[in-house]
Design a protein around this motif. Structure first.
Motif: not given
Length: 170
Positions: A98-116
């Motif tokens: 589990e992560i918090q939205v703030e943990d995404l700060n270092d990402a250049e791209v955020i991939m949202l999977s179509s599943e599950p």
């Protein structure tokens, strides 16, 4: 175990491309389809070798919302991302943390999977409010997480995905 006296039972634990190779090889032998299994393995190898980022990109791959969950370094999804040139920003994590939205700060791209979890365009918009300058996209969860022969069937998807990233990084 209850089925074993009457049936041949195969239990798998696929964590990487090598495990997948041996799974297909084993299934090919079991079903007397060694040649077809080898063709699938060769196709998977070809796809993963020919669809790579020109420039590595730091990625966050989300599999769930409420709470947000991602992938650690001991998952098949992580191995596929790594094979094609993405750097999982949660490489120090295991399984599906589990992560918090703030943990995404270092990402250049955020991939949202179509599943599950079935991420949709509205979820992109929600994250864009927090990270307006990041690339946020929905990716085919099957292409990244279904082992066996499925990667061989996703050649066009991976080529299009890499073309999109590689054209942006010219």
């Amino acid at each position: 175990e209850a089925l074993m006296p009457e049936f041949k039972v195969t239990v798998t634990n696929i964590e990487n491309i090598e495990d997948n190779y041996y799974l297909l090889k084993s299934l090919g032998k079991t079903f007397h389809k060694e040649e077809i299994a080898q063709l699938f393995n060769l196709k998977i190898y070809e796809i993963l070798q020919s669809t790579k980022l020109k420039t590595p990109s730091k990625a966050a791959y989300l599999i769930w919302k409420n709470p947000y969950m991602t992938i650690g370094s001991d998952t098949f999804i992580h191995k596929i991302l790594h094979e094609i040139g993405f750097i999982n920003i949660f490489i120090d994590q295991k399984r599906y943390p589990e992560i918090q939205v703030e943990d995404l700060n270092d990402a250049e791209v955020i991939m949202l999977s179509s599943e599950p979890f079935p991420f949709k365009e509205k979820h992109i918009e929600e994250l864009k409010e927090i990270y307006p300058n990041k690339k946020i996209m929905i990716v085919d969860g099957e292409a990244f997480s279904w082992y066996g022969t499925h990667i061989a069937k996703c050649e066009s998807y991976f080529k299009e995905l890499m073309a999109e990233f590689n054209s942006e990084n010219l």
